[in-house]
Each structure stands twice: as C-alpha cells, then as structure tokens.
Design an enzyme around this catalytic site. Structure first.
Site, PDB file in Angstrom:
ATOM      1  N   LYS A  68      15.271   5.124  49.330  1.00  0.00           N
ATOM      2  CA  LYS A  68      15.574   4.616  50.628  1.00  0.00           C
ATOM      3  C   LYS A  68      16.308   3.411  50.440  1.00  0.00           C
ATOM      4  CE  LYS A  68      12.368   6.653  53.907  1.00  0.00           C
ATOM      5  NZ  LYS A  68      11.214   6.352  54.889  1.00  0.00           N
ATOM      6  N   ASP A 104      13.521   5.013  61.218  1.00  0.00           N
ATOM      7  CA  ASP A 104      12.071   5.014  61.316  1.00  0.00           C
ATOM      8  C   ASP A 104      11.507   4.122  62.185  1.00  0.00           C
ATOM      9  OD1 ASP A 104      11.746   6.785  59.026  1.00  0.00           O
ATOM     10  OD2 ASP A 104      11.972   5.070  57.397  1.00  0.00           O
TER      11      ASP A 104
END
Ligand code: ATR
Length: 270
Positions: A68, A104
């Site tokens: 990420k 997210d």
C-alpha cells in the site's frame, strides 16, 4: 462470457491467496452482467507489475499488504485522499495513467455510520498502522475527538503529528478507553489463528460504547464477543471490507455496487 472486450481488474499483494476480493468483485460483475473479470496476483516486483498492467490496459487494481505504500512511487498521480492518508489501496487506469486513491476510510466510515453518529464523539483507535491512518482521516472529516493508542508509542506519535491530534497513548490506558464513546480495533490482534486474543481486556469495554473491530476473520472476534456480553453496540469488520470493495467496484465500472449481493457472497466465503 469472456471475449476480446473483457475488462480486467485485479488485486496485488504478497501473499494474496487469502484475499476475498476476487469473489466479491466477480459476484458483482456477474449479477450486473458486466463484461469484467477480477483476478488475484501474487507480486514480488511491483514496479514491473504496474508497467505490465498499464501496457495491458488493466482497468483497476486493488492493493493489499505489503504494497500500500510502495505502489505510490510508481503511479502517475495520487489523489488528495491517498496523499493525506499516505497509502493507496486502489489504482484506476485512466486512459493509460495510473491514479492512486484509497477506499479504506470510506469502508470504515460507512460501517460505523450504520450504527452511530460520529460527529463530536470521543473515539479511541487501537493501532497506528496503515488502517489506523485511513480511519483517522475518515473520522476527521466527521469532526470526531480522536485518541490514538498503540503498542509502539513512536508510531502513534507520528500519526498524531501527521493529523494534528493532541497526544499518543499506550494500549493499556484504561482511563482513556473507558471514557470513549467508540472503540476501534485497527490492529491485527484477534485475527485467525490468534483468535483467542484481544487488544484490550473485557473490563475496559462498557455498555454504552460502540465497538468496531476491523478484523474480519473470525467474523466475531474476541473483542466483539466481550462487547456483545456487555450489551455494547458492535460493528463487524466485514462491513468495512464490504463498503471499501463496493467503492472500488464503482470506481472500476462506473456502476452502483450491488451491496446486498456482495455481502451475501462475502458471508458465504468467510
Ligand atoms: P495495517 O495496514 O493493517 O494497519 P500495519 O501498518 O502493519 O498494518 O499496522 C499494524 C498495527 O497493528 C500497528 O499499530 C501494530 O502496532 P506497532 O506499531 O506496535 O507494531 C499493531 N499490532 C500488530 N500486532 C500487534 C500485537 N501483537 N500487539 C500490539 N499491537 C500490534
């Protein structure tokens, strides 16, 4: 039917075999009759993978552990959200330009907001990693009072500084946890196979609290079991995954995600 017009989306990670994303995205494509397919790729050289995806015209890429942060170096553009969170979980191929974003935080906010209003609430976040950063970003947009607690104080202090919070706390700070309206576990504690574990003891959880665990294997973690016993309001981790993936689906296809169907698919495979 897969043909020459089929659009490819995928998830990259290492390992990635445990990912539930392919089932979720593919179930949604199928139900809407979209000519898309979603695969998982275990990747060790992210830069080459992204170059390949660009050349092949892969439409959307979901990014999981441990990439990420690393993917950010190789993208053509980062949107404002990805820059502020400092992590990318979603890449969109916009006519040959790879654009990084993050869903997210949307997943976490939607999951929480199904059960409670966030504005003005005192929120304790356990953990200070990538997931915690996305959640803090989301909570700030809703004007919550945020406290970050972490095993490693230094990491928590960096997060606190990044988001202009007041100070960092340790995971054993009972007073701050007991006073919270909302407790969020953003660590990996309690995840299978360590599903007997909890980031905090049962005695820190109170009846009037909302307890959200981002861990979704098992579906009902030890922490959520404690909270249920105390009759606190609970928020399941699978909801964050579901809403985060649904947002990715919408970015990749331009269609509204069939949430109920995706949740059913998720609970079946979990
Ligand atoms: P993610 O992207 O899922 O947030 P991460 O960035 O590696 O993953 O962050 C993991 C978080 O879980 C961190 O806050 C980590 O605490 P440290 O900063 O002290 O490492 C926390 N964590 C993981 N395992 C833990 C454990 N056994 N006890 C306490 N905290 C733990």
């Amino acid at each position: 039917m897969i043909n020459a017009k089929t659009k490819l989306c995928c998830i990259i990670g290492n390992p990635v075999e445990h990912s539930l994303s392919p089932q979720l995205h593919n179930a949604a494509y199928e139900s809407l009759g979209l000519n898309y397919v979603f695969l998982a790729f275990r990747v060790s050289d992210v830069k080459s993978a992204l170059l390949g995806f660009k050349e092949l015209g892969v439409r959307g890429i979901s990014v999981t552990v441990p990439y990420k942060l690393e993917v950010m170096k190789y993208l053509d553009k980062l949107d404002d959200v990805a820059r502020q969170i400092g992590a990318v979980n979603t890449i969109i191929n916009d006519n040959g330009k790879l654009i990084g974003t993050n869903t997210d935080w949307i997943g976490a906010l939607k999951a929480l907001e199904e059960k409670t209003v966030i504005k003005g609430k005192r929120v304790v976040i356990l953990g200070a990693g990538g997931a915690a950063r996305a959640i803090v970003y989301g909570l700030k947009t809703r004007h919550a009072i945020i406290h970050v607690l972490n095993r490693t104080k230094k990491t928590a202090e960096l997060l606190v500084k990044k988001f202009g919070l007041e100070k960092a706390y340790s995971l054993s700070d009972a007073t701050i946890i007991e006073k919270a309206d909302i407790i969020i576990n953003a660590t990996s504690i309690g995840m299978t196979p360590q599903d007997w574990d909890s980031p905090i003891p049962a005695k820190f959880v109170k009846k009037n609290q909302v307890v959200f665990d981002i861990v979704y294997t098992p579906n009902e973690t030890k922490l959520l079991q404690y909270a249920k016993k105390k009759k606190a309001v609970i928020v399941y981790g699978h909801k964050m995954l579901l809403y985060g993936v649904a947002k990715q689906f919408e970015l990749f296809t331009g269609k509204k995600a069939p949430i109920e169907l995706m949740e059913k698919a998720l609970l079946e495979i979990q």
